[in-house]
Design an enzyme around this catalytic site. Structure first.
Site, PDB file in Angstrom:
ATOM      1  N   ARG A 149     -27.281  -1.744   6.975  1.00  9.79           N
ATOM      2  CA  ARG A 149     -26.562  -1.084   7.638  1.00  9.79           C
ATOM      3  C   ARG A 149     -25.061  -0.074   6.579  1.00  9.79           C
ATOM      4  NH1 ARG A 149     -21.132  -3.104   7.226  1.00  9.79           N
ATOM      5  NH2 ARG A 149     -20.796  -5.256   8.862  1.00  9.79           N
ATOM      6  N   GLU A 248     -17.208  -0.605  16.756  1.00 10.38           N
ATOM      7  CA  GLU A 248     -16.163  -0.922  15.477  1.00 10.38           C
ATOM      8  C   GLU A 248     -15.480   0.361  14.298  1.00 10.38           C
ATOM      9  OE1 GLU A 248     -15.827  -5.057  14.080  1.00 10.38           O
ATOM     10  OE2 GLU A 248     -16.030  -4.419  11.722  1.00 10.38           O
ATOM     11  N   ARG A 252     -22.085   3.780  11.772  1.00  7.57           N
ATOM     12  CA  ARG A 252     -22.704   2.838  11.662  1.00  7.57           C
ATOM     13  C   ARG A 252     -24.110   3.018  11.029  1.00  7.57           C
ATOM     14  NH1 ARG A 252     -20.905  -2.956  12.114  1.00  7.57           N
ATOM     15  NH2 ARG A 252     -18.510  -2.461  11.779  1.00  7.57           N
ATOM     16  N   CYS A 294     -12.185  -2.839   9.739  1.00  8.03           N
ATOM     17  CA  CYS A 294     -12.144  -4.436   8.865  1.00  8.03           C
ATOM     18  C   CYS A 294     -12.399  -4.989   7.210  1.00  8.03           C
ATOM     19  CB  CYS A 294     -12.843  -5.243   9.650  1.00  8.03           C
ATOM     20  SG  CYS A 294     -12.836  -6.991   9.493  1.00  8.03           S
ATOM     21  N   THR A 296     -13.722  -6.584   5.758  1.00  5.30           N
ATOM     22  CA  THR A 296     -14.755  -7.028   5.127  1.00  5.30           C
ATOM     23  C   THR A 296     -15.910  -6.034   4.973  1.00  5.30           C
ATOM     24  OG1 THR A 296     -15.097  -7.326   6.948  1.00  5.30           O
ATOM     25  CG2 THR A 296     -14.302  -9.945   6.469  1.00  5.30           C
ATOM     26  N   ARG A 303     -24.240  -3.965   4.708  1.00  6.02           N
ATOM     27  CA  ARG A 303     -24.779  -5.677   5.166  1.00  6.02           C
ATOM     28  C   ARG A 303     -26.341  -5.172   4.933  1.00  6.02           C
ATOM     29  NH1 ARG A 303     -25.788  -9.476   8.556  1.00  6.02           N
ATOM     30  NH2 ARG A 303     -25.963  -8.646  10.629  1.00  6.02           N
ATOM     31  N   ARG A 332     -25.780 -15.369   9.608  1.00  6.97           N
ATOM     32  CA  ARG A 332     -25.167 -15.718  10.994  1.00  6.97           C
ATOM     33  C   ARG A 332     -26.208 -16.237  11.537  1.00  6.97           C
ATOM     34  NH1 ARG A 332     -22.196  -9.510  11.344  1.00  6.97           N
ATOM     35  NH2 ARG A 332     -20.916 -10.131   9.238  1.00  6.97           N
ATOM     36  N   GLU A 337     -22.872 -12.260  14.432  1.00  4.83           N
ATOM     37  CA  GLU A 337     -21.962 -12.325  13.869  1.00  4.83           C
ATOM     38  C   GLU A 337     -21.928 -13.205  15.239  1.00  4.83           C
ATOM     39  OE1 GLU A 337     -18.671 -10.483  13.050  1.00  4.83           O
ATOM     40  OE2 GLU A 337     -18.382 -11.577  10.997  1.00  4.83           O
TER      41      GLU A 337
HETATM   42  P1  ADP Z   1     -23.323  -5.479  12.352  1.00  2.00           P
HETATM   43  O1  ADP Z   1     -21.879  -5.201  11.624  1.00  2.00           O
HETATM   44  O2  ADP Z   1     -23.815  -5.749  11.087  1.00  2.00           O
HETATM   45  O3  ADP Z   1     -23.595  -4.359  12.823  1.00  2.00           O
HETATM   46  P2  ADP Z   1     -23.595  -7.707  13.855  1.00  2.00           P
HETATM   47  O4  ADP Z   1     -23.640  -9.447  13.318  1.00  2.00           O
HETATM   48  O5  ADP Z   1     -23.047  -8.056  15.080  1.00  2.00           O
HETATM   49  O6  ADP Z   1     -23.720  -6.870  12.509  1.00  2.00           O
HETATM   50  O7  ADP Z   1     -25.022  -7.465  14.003  1.00  2.00           O
HETATM   51  C1  ADP Z   1     -25.709  -6.081  14.913  1.00  2.00           C
HETATM   52  C2  ADP Z   1     -26.481  -6.005  15.624  1.00  2.00           C
HETATM   53  O8  ADP Z   1     -27.742  -6.330  14.052  1.00  2.00           O
HETATM   54  C3  ADP Z   1     -27.535  -7.559  16.258  1.00  2.00           C
HETATM   55  O9  ADP Z   1     -28.337  -6.842  17.188  1.00  2.00           O
HETATM   56  C4  ADP Z   1     -28.083  -8.294  15.242  1.00  2.00           C
HETATM   57  O10 ADP Z   1     -29.249  -9.574  15.916  1.00  2.00           O
HETATM   58  C5  ADP Z   1     -28.854  -7.554  14.530  1.00  2.00           C
HETATM   59  N1  ADP Z   1     -29.284  -7.789  13.180  1.00  2.00           N
HETATM   60  C6  ADP Z   1     -28.755  -7.810  12.407  1.00  2.00           C
HETATM   61  N2  ADP Z   1     -30.285  -8.375  11.233  1.00  2.00           N
HETATM   62  C7  ADP Z   1     -30.656  -8.162  11.615  1.00  2.00           C
HETATM   63  C8  ADP Z   1     -31.914  -8.167  11.465  1.00  2.00           C
HETATM   64  N3  ADP Z   1     -31.986  -8.585   9.598  1.00  2.00           N
HETATM   65  N4  ADP Z   1     -33.620  -7.690  12.127  1.00  2.00           N
HETATM   66  C9  ADP Z   1     -32.788  -7.165  13.356  1.00  2.00           C
HETATM   67  N5  ADP Z   1     -32.310  -7.414  13.410  1.00  2.00           N
HETATM   68  C10 ADP Z   1     -30.802  -7.785  13.129  1.00  2.00           C
HETATM   69  N1  ILO Z   2     -12.410 -10.265  13.353  1.00  2.00           N
HETATM   70  C1  ILO Z   2     -13.525 -11.374  13.489  1.00  2.00           C
HETATM   71  C2  ILO Z   2     -14.939  -9.976  13.154  1.00  2.00           C
HETATM   72  C3  ILO Z   2     -14.534 -10.210  11.178  1.00  2.00           C
HETATM   73  C4  ILO Z   2     -15.810  -9.568  10.175  1.00  2.00           C
HETATM   74  N2  ILO Z   2     -16.860  -9.022  10.709  1.00  2.00           N
HETATM   75  C5  ILO Z   2     -16.717  -7.489  11.480  1.00  2.00           C
HETATM   76  C6  ILO Z   2     -17.096  -7.423  12.525  1.00  2.00           C
HETATM   77  N3  ILO Z   2     -16.330  -6.805  11.651  1.00  2.00           N
HETATM   78  C7  ILO Z   2     -13.315 -12.441  12.915  1.00  2.00           C
HETATM   79  O1  ILO Z   2     -11.762 -12.220  12.194  1.00  2.00           O
HETATM   80  O2  ILO Z   2     -13.671 -13.176  13.042  1.00  2.00           O
END
Ligand code: ADP
Ligand code: ILO
Length: 380
Positions: A149, A248, A252, A294, A296, A303, A332, A337
């Site tokens: 993503r 966010e 995305r 963010c 990060t 990612r 994660r 996260e």
């Molecule tokens: P992001 O910041 O990448 O959007 P999140 O950690 O909030 O991250 O994850 C968003 C969604 O994507 C969650 O439901 C997570 O389980 C899903 N996800 C992340 N990586 C994978 C993967 N390799 N396969 C399936 N789902 C994934």
């Molecule tokens: N503010 C949160 C998340 C930080 C990084 N993740 C994302 C989704 N931007 C923290 O500091 O843990």
């Protein structure tokens, strides 16, 4: 636009107007709140990067600054103050905050993105030799699914805390307009959150296609205002190409499929991003690459993750995390996260996104995952 009349006549009298014009002082009540919240925060044992780098000296130096959008230090750090269990603890309330509050953003960026210094410059986009990216798990023994993503912000709009309700719908319509002309395997439909049944929304979340609702870190950052206005998801029929709108970040872009074929996922991802970038202009900064809410997510904003089962290595999570760090990876839980692993499934991805090219990010993740699988196989 700076409203000169109001700035002249009301600098001290009318905080509201002075705030909008960005010329006035940080209101007294905001300063008081900042001081109080900082004192409380100092007493916590937060492990966040904000706690590590927001010293009294830096705090005193920047607490009276304000951007032309009216954002103050409080707008950037209140999420970290209210959630001491944050990993990072700071958001860019608007694009200018990266420079106005550079004394706190820069050390955090340097730490997270490993050595990206004040004078470092993000390289230009390079997708690399896409056809050379392979399958991280050709026999399908460990990897459940693979996802890549990136985040994008539309040129001309601020970030979440400064967006008006109208701007949310403007972003939504600009994006849905652009997405509606996609062809082939990128062709799809847009599903707004407004009007979506809770059952469908939850199923999309459970299946890892849709962002969750009610993230407390985002809520404290004022990033969920007017929810669900302007929020939604676009996806193709197979749900292998998805676009999140106004969570966010403004946008995305996601490529996702079962198994470990990172090459195929990356190929689809690059063609989707390229197509979309032909239709809309995203915010890019000479030094920091693509700008995001963010810190990060700056730079490539990529990612690349696998959902993976490594039961032997996962017996010792401290070791697994140590291993991940060695390869610049991040572990994660299954739902992303701040979540736990379910059925022994971990989400492992590249950690840094800034200071290296798109191809280097993918290669870093590929090499790291292949190494982790090798170690899992070799463990008795
Ligand atoms: P992001 O910041 O990448 O959007 P999140 O950690 O909030 O991250 O994850 C968003 C969604 O994507 C969650 O439901 C997570 O389980 C899903 N996800 C992340 N990586 C994978 C993967 N390799 N396969 C399936 N789902 C994934
Ligand atoms: N503010 C949160 C998340 C930080 C990084 N993740 C994302 C989704 N931007 C923290 O500091 O843990």
């Amino acid at each position: 636009m700076v409203c000169q009349i109001i700035v002249k006549m009301a600098k001290a009298k009318c905080h509201k107007c002075a705030e909008k014009c960005g010329k006035g002082k940080v209101p007294h009540d905001v300063l008081l709140k900042l001081d109080r919240a900082f004192k409380d925060f100092q007493k916590t044992d937060s492990k966040s990067l904000l706690k590590k780098y927001l010293t009294q000296e830096i705090f005193d130096k920047i607490k009276t600054k304000k951007t032309s959008f009216g954002s103050t230090l409080l707008d950037c750090v209140q999420s970290g103050f209210e959630n001491p269990d944050s990993g990072i603890g700071i958001y860019a309330a608007d694009p200018e905050t990266y420079t106005i509050f550079e004394d706190i953003f820069n050390p955090i960026i340097e730490d997270y993105h490993v050595g990206f210094k004040k004078f470092s410059k993000h390289p230009t986009t390079d997708w690399g030799s896409i056809k050379d990216v392979g399958n991280v798990d050709p026999k399908g023994e460990f990897v459940v699914s693979t996802r890549v993503r990136c985040c994008r912000s539309l040129e001309g709009f601020p970030f979440n805390p400064c967006l008006t309700q109208n701007q949310y719908t403007e972003i939504e319509s600009k994006m849905t307009n652009a997405l509606s002309s996609l062809k082939g395997n990128l062709k799809g439909n847009y599903y707004p959150l407004t009007g979506m049944t809770k059952d469908i929304q939850q199923k999309l979340i459970d299946d890892h296609f849709l962002f969750k609702e009610g993230d407390r870190f985002l809520q404290s950052a004022n990033a969920c205002r007017f929810w669900p206005t302007g929020r939604g998801i676009f996806h193709n029929e197979d749900k292998t190409f998805l676009v999140w709108i106004n969570e966010e970040d403004h946008v995305r872009i996601i490529s996702l499929q079962k198994g470990g074929d990172l090459g195929q996922v990356y190929q689809r991802f690059v063609s989707a991003v390229t197509e979309i970038e032909n239709k809309v202009t995203f915010m890019k900064n000479d030094r920091l690459g693509y700008l995001t809410f963010c810190p990060t997510n700056l730079g490539t904003t990529i990612r690349a993750s696998v959902h993976i089962k490594v039961p032997k290595l996962a017996k010792d999570m401290a070791k697994l995390n140590e291993l991940a760090e060695k390869y610049h990876l991040q572990v994660r839980g299954t739902r992303g996260e701040h979540s736990e692993a379910e059925d022994g499934i971990y989400d492992i991805s590249n950690k840094r996104r800034l200071g290296l090219t798109e191809y280097e990010v993918i290669k870093e993740m590929y090499d790291g995952i292949v190494e982790i699988i090798k170690l899992e196989k070799g463990k008795t």
